[in-house]
Design an enzyme around this catalytic site. Structure first.
Site, PDB file in Angstrom:
ATOM      1  N   ALA A   1       0.841  -1.208   0.000  1.00  0.00           N
ATOM      2  CA  ALA A   1       0.000   0.000   0.000  1.00  0.00           C
ATOM      3  C   ALA A   1       0.870   1.249   0.000  1.00  0.00           C
ATOM      4  O   ALA A   1       1.981   1.250   0.527  1.00  0.00           O
ATOM      5  CB  ALA A   1      -0.909  -0.007   1.231  1.00  0.00           C
TER       6      ALA A   1
ATOM      7  N   GLY B   1       0.813  -5.407   0.376  1.00  0.00           N
ATOM      8  CA  GLY B   1      -0.087  -5.583  -0.765  1.00  0.00           C
ATOM      9  C   GLY B   1       0.613  -6.170  -1.986  1.00  0.00           C
ATOM     10  O   GLY B   1      -0.035  -6.812  -2.815  1.00  0.00           O
TER      11      GLY B   1
ATOM     12  N   GLU C   1       0.521  -9.754  -1.362  1.00  0.00           N
ATOM     13  CA  GLU C   1      -0.867 -10.219  -1.511  1.00  0.00           C
ATOM     14  C   GLU C   1      -1.265 -10.299  -2.985  1.00  0.00           C
ATOM     15  O   GLU C   1      -1.940 -11.233  -3.410  1.00  0.00           O
ATOM     16  CB  GLU C   1      -1.795  -9.286  -0.724  1.00  0.00           C
ATOM     17  CG  GLU C   1      -1.530  -9.375   0.776  1.00  0.00           C
ATOM     18  CD  GLU C   1      -2.232  -8.298   1.576  1.00  0.00           C
ATOM     19  OE1 GLU C   1      -1.994  -7.104   1.303  1.00  0.00           O
ATOM     20  OE2 GLU C   1      -3.018  -8.636   2.475  1.00  0.00           O
TER      21      GLU C   1
ATOM     22  N   GLU D   1       3.129  -5.394   7.673  1.00  0.00           N
ATOM     23  CA  GLU D   1       2.184  -4.401   8.189  1.00  0.00           C
ATOM     24  C   GLU D   1       2.228  -4.255   9.706  1.00  0.00           C
ATOM     25  O   GLU D   1       1.976  -3.182  10.247  1.00  0.00           O
ATOM     26  CB  GLU D   1       0.744  -4.762   7.760  1.00  0.00           C
ATOM     27  CG  GLU D   1       0.408  -4.367   6.335  1.00  0.00           C
ATOM     28  CD  GLU D   1       0.806  -5.400   5.299  1.00  0.00           C
ATOM     29  OE1 GLU D   1       1.618  -6.308   5.610  1.00  0.00           O
ATOM     30  OE2 GLU D   1       0.305  -5.307   4.171  1.00  0.00           O
TER      31      GLU D   1
END
Ligand code: COA
Length: 256
Positions: free
Chosen positions: A67, A111, A114, A134
């Site tokens: 992110a 992310g 992911e 995170e």
């Protein structure tokens, strides 16, 4: 070659190659990268000439660092809207009709990790590193929380999520995250060669194999994560962790 947001889209024979291209930000999931991923996968699905998509990162150092940390908004409604969009983007490779291969050329964090596990296959350069860091920002990886346990087992998924430490390309192969690790300079040729092998199979059966194996993905568990994440982002630890990253200092979390 087309430029879709911050993603380069190129068709090589039967293979569409999407290159995330904001290397100054380590290809973090900026608005431009997010839009480009959605648009690129849609184009590949709609192009009858394309059989398989490869996603990779520009710049050598990173596949995608997750992110866009500088642009987090801590207001609950904004956090929720952001997270709904992020989950939609991260799950896009799962939803795509055609197989998607992540050619992970470097850092795949948060992310970025992911996005890679949402692809059907990961081929990793030896220098690739995989992590869900995170926790160091006081938040959690919503998509990985839902998916990672199925890939690496619950205990390893917890370890990766609670410690946030990276795993190497070889370990990613042992854990079942990546299919294979290849020399750094062989990554794209190897990913394309693998894509060609899949592309040579009958198109409908390939797409149905993907659809059958991905059955059940994207349901209630995802909604649970979408509802939970914005709450975490409103906690003081998240504000501290995210501000500390932007200010390039160590975070001081509440009880530490
Ligand atoms: N969002 C926005 N910008 C990011 C970013 C992210 N996720 N990750 C890295 N960047 C930026 C850095 O701020 C830096 O920008 P600057 O040159 O303007 O200062 C640039 O990319 C290079 O990153 P830097 O941290 O200097 O590189 P490094 O080699 O020292 O460290 C990482 C690489 C990946 C370990 C480190 O950047 C990092 O921890 N990034 C965050 C990963 C993360 O937590 N992702 C999940 C987010 S929810």
């Amino acid at each position: 070659m087309l430029r879709l947001g911050s993603v380069n889209y190129e068709v090589r024979g039967k293979i569409a190659v999407l290159t995330l291209d904001e290397p100054d930000k380590l290809n973090a999931l900026t608005a431009g990268i997010r839009a480009g991923i959605l648009e690129g996968l849609k184009r590949a699905d709609q192009d009858d000439g394309v059989r398989v998509t490869v996603i990779t990162g520009a710049g050598g150092k990173a596949f995608c660092a997750g992110a866009d940390i500088g642009n987090f908004d801590f207001k609950p409604e904004k956090a929720r809207a952001f997270f709904i969009n992020a989950m939609d983007v991260l799950a896009a490779p799962e939803r795509a009709l055609k197989p998607v291969i992540a050619a992970v050329n470097g850092i795949a964090y948060g992310g970025g990790f992911e996005l890679a596990i949402a692809c059907d296959f990961i081929i990793a350069a030896e220098r690739a590193r995989f992590a869900v860091p995170e926790i160091k920002l006081g938040i959690l990886p919503g998509f990985a929380i839902v998916r990672l346990g199925d890939i690496v087992g619950r205990a390893k998924a917890k370890e990766m999520s609670m410690l946030g430490e990276p795993v190497s390309a070889d370990e990613a192969c042992r854990l079942g995250i990546a299919s294979r690790a290849v020399p750094d300079d062989r990554l794209l040729p190897e990913a394309l060669a693998f894509a060609e092998r899949v592309a040579a199979q009958p198109r409908l059966a390939v797409q149905m194999a993907k659809s059958f194996y991905n059955r059940g993905l994207g349901g209630d568990e995802m909604r649970h994560a979408i509802d939970g994440f914005p709450f975490l982002l409103t906690h003081a630890d998240a504000r501290e962790g995210i501000n500390a990253f932007s200010e390039k200092r160590k975070p001081r979390f509440g009880d530490n």
